[in-house]
Scaffold this motif. Structure first.
Motif, PDB file in Angstrom:
ATOM      1  N   ASN A 112      28.632  41.464  42.381  1.00 21.42           N
ATOM      2  CA  ASN A 112      29.690  40.944  41.511  1.00 21.42           C
ATOM      3  C   ASN A 112      29.827  41.732  40.203  1.00 21.42           C
ATOM      4  O   ASN A 112      30.919  41.826  39.653  1.00 21.42           O
ATOM      5  CB  ASN A 112      29.434  39.461  41.204  1.00 21.42           C
ATOM      6  CG  ASN A 112      29.674  38.580  42.413  1.00 21.42           C
ATOM      7  OD1 ASN A 112      30.460  38.919  43.291  1.00 21.42           O
ATOM      8  ND2 ASN A 112      28.983  37.451  42.480  1.00 21.42           N
ATOM      9  N   SER A 113      28.726  42.282  39.710  1.00 27.04           N
ATOM     10  CA  SER A 113      28.840  43.139  38.523  1.00 27.04           C
ATOM     11  C   SER A 113      29.647  44.392  38.843  1.00 27.04           C
ATOM     12  O   SER A 113      30.411  44.882  38.011  1.00 27.04           O
ATOM     13  CB  SER A 113      27.453  43.537  37.999  1.00 27.04           C
ATOM     14  OG  SER A 113      26.911  42.542  37.170  1.00 27.04           O
ATOM     15  N   THR A 114      29.464  44.900  40.044  1.00 33.17           N
ATOM     16  CA  THR A 114      30.186  46.102  40.462  1.00 33.17           C
ATOM     17  C   THR A 114      31.689  45.847  40.514  1.00 33.17           C
ATOM     18  O   THR A 114      32.482  46.587  39.920  1.00 33.17           O
ATOM     19  CB  THR A 114      29.675  46.564  41.847  1.00 33.17           C
ATOM     20  OG1 THR A 114      28.281  46.849  41.751  1.00 33.17           O
ATOM     21  CG2 THR A 114      30.421  47.800  42.318  1.00 33.17           C
ATOM     22  N   SER A 115      32.097  44.787  41.200  1.00 35.35           N
ATOM     23  CA  SER A 115      33.528  44.480  41.284  1.00 35.35           C
ATOM     24  C   SER A 115      34.071  44.002  39.949  1.00 35.35           C
ATOM     25  O   SER A 115      35.230  44.278  39.599  1.00 35.35           O
ATOM     26  CB  SER A 115      33.787  43.432  42.367  1.00 35.35           C
ATOM     27  OG  SER A 115      33.081  42.232  42.092  1.00 35.35           O
ATOM     28  N   GLY A 116      33.240  43.303  39.175  1.00 31.60           N
ATOM     29  CA  GLY A 116      33.687  42.788  37.880  1.00 31.60           C
ATOM     30  C   GLY A 116      33.934  43.857  36.843  1.00 31.60           C
ATOM     31  O   GLY A 116      34.622  43.629  35.847  1.00 31.60           O
ATOM     32  N   ILE A 117      33.370  45.040  37.084  1.00 32.41           N
ATOM     33  CA  ILE A 117      33.587  46.159  36.169  1.00 32.41           C
ATOM     34  C   ILE A 117      34.714  47.060  36.669  1.00 32.41           C
ATOM     35  O   ILE A 117      35.098  48.036  36.050  1.00 32.41           O
ATOM     36  CB  ILE A 117      32.276  46.952  35.961  1.00 32.41           C
ATOM     37  CG1 ILE A 117      32.151  47.442  34.521  1.00 32.41           C
ATOM     38  CG2 ILE A 117      32.145  48.107  36.926  1.00 32.41           C
ATOM     39  CD1 ILE A 117      31.706  46.398  33.545  1.00 32.41           C
ATOM     40  N   GLY A 118      35.259  46.701  37.870  1.00 35.24           N
ATOM     41  CA  GLY A 118      36.433  47.413  38.361  1.00 35.24           C
ATOM     42  C   GLY A 118      36.187  48.369  39.508  1.00 35.24           C
ATOM     43  O   GLY A 118      37.063  49.162  39.858  1.00 35.24           O
TER      44      GLY A 118
END
Length: 260
Positions: free
Chosen positions: A44-50
């Motif tokens: 989720n950190s990966t997708s949340g950073i774009g």
């Protein structure tokens, strides 16, 4: 010297990933070179950073297929890089079990990048398995998010016990960076009670900054942005900017470009 901070709590839904994304972005906005490592299979950190479906990830680094330098990706922010996660991490712990020095895999793999960043933040899975153990063995300190809700302190004893085990066995210098109160609702009596209870339990380890419930924080990940890029004037963005300032001051660093 790089400050390496694990953001951990085995209890889900406490604002761990939200804090990893937004604290990293706020530190980067202060012009400190920052690396966000996503070691959670949910990524989720990966997708949340774009980032969507990166070709290489922390998985390849952990199992020795790639050097960390080849997997780090620049974000949309000038001072923020990310070492992303993918679904491949789901099986990583099974593969790591029989590896020699399994709790040191992350530390050994990231040795070459330690001097390239001012801060490294690691977003852990909501468990105390091998991935979290690797993060704790690598890190200097642990930031513990605690939500302002019923049973806030539930399970924290287990996390503190794990930290003490890591200190005894693999990382004697590991400390608690601080406890961060999240999802605070000023209208709720319960939120105020939890703040009081956590401060009574952890004392000076509790950050002065409290993260309020804020719709902008909730919306930002769906746009692949930290909240300071999504809505810099929101209470959520201001909370994380305040936390970044507090962390910078706590580590006796000179502020650079941060705005409050």
């Amino acid at each position: 010297m790089t400050k390496k901070i694990v953001i951990a709590n085995q209890k889900g839904g406490v604002g761990k990933t939200t804090t990893a994304i937004n604290l990293s972005a706020s530190i980067a906005a202060a012009e400190f070179k920052t690396l966000l490592i996503d070691i959670d299979p949910q990524s989720n950190s990966t997708s949340g950073i774009g980032l969507e479906r990166p070709e290489k990830s922390i998985y390849e680094v952990l199992v020795g297929l790639e050097n960390a330098d080849n997997c780090i990706i620049k974000s949309h922010m000038p001072f923020l890089d990310i070492l992303p996660a993918t679904i491949n991490l789901v099986g990583a712990e099974v593969e790591m079990v029989n590896m020699e020095g399994r709790e040191y895999l992350l530390k050994n793999a990231l040795g070459s990048i330690n001097d390239e960043y001012d801060f490294v933040f690691i977003d852990c899975p909501p468990s105390l398995g091998l991935l979290t153990l690797n993060a704790l063995t690598y890190a200097d300190s642990v930031l513990i998010p605690v939500q302002c809700e019923y049973f806030a302190l539930e399970g924290l004893g287990q996390l503190l016990n794990t930290i003490n085990i890591v200190k005894r066995n693999s990382n004697p210098d590991l400390t608690i960076e601080g406890v961060l109160l999240t999802m605070f609702d000023v209208r709720l009596r319960l939120s105020h009670q939890v703040v009081s209870e956590v401060k009574k339990y952890f004392g000076q380890k509790v950050f002065d900054t409290v993260i309020h419930r804020n719709i902008r924080i909730t919306e930002a990940p769906s746009y692949g942005k930290p909240v300071i890029l999504y809505d810099a004037s929101s209470i959520g963005a201001q909370n994380y900017i305040s936390l970044a300032s507090e962390l910078i001051q706590k580590n006796n660093l000179e502020p650079k470009g941060i705005q409050s």
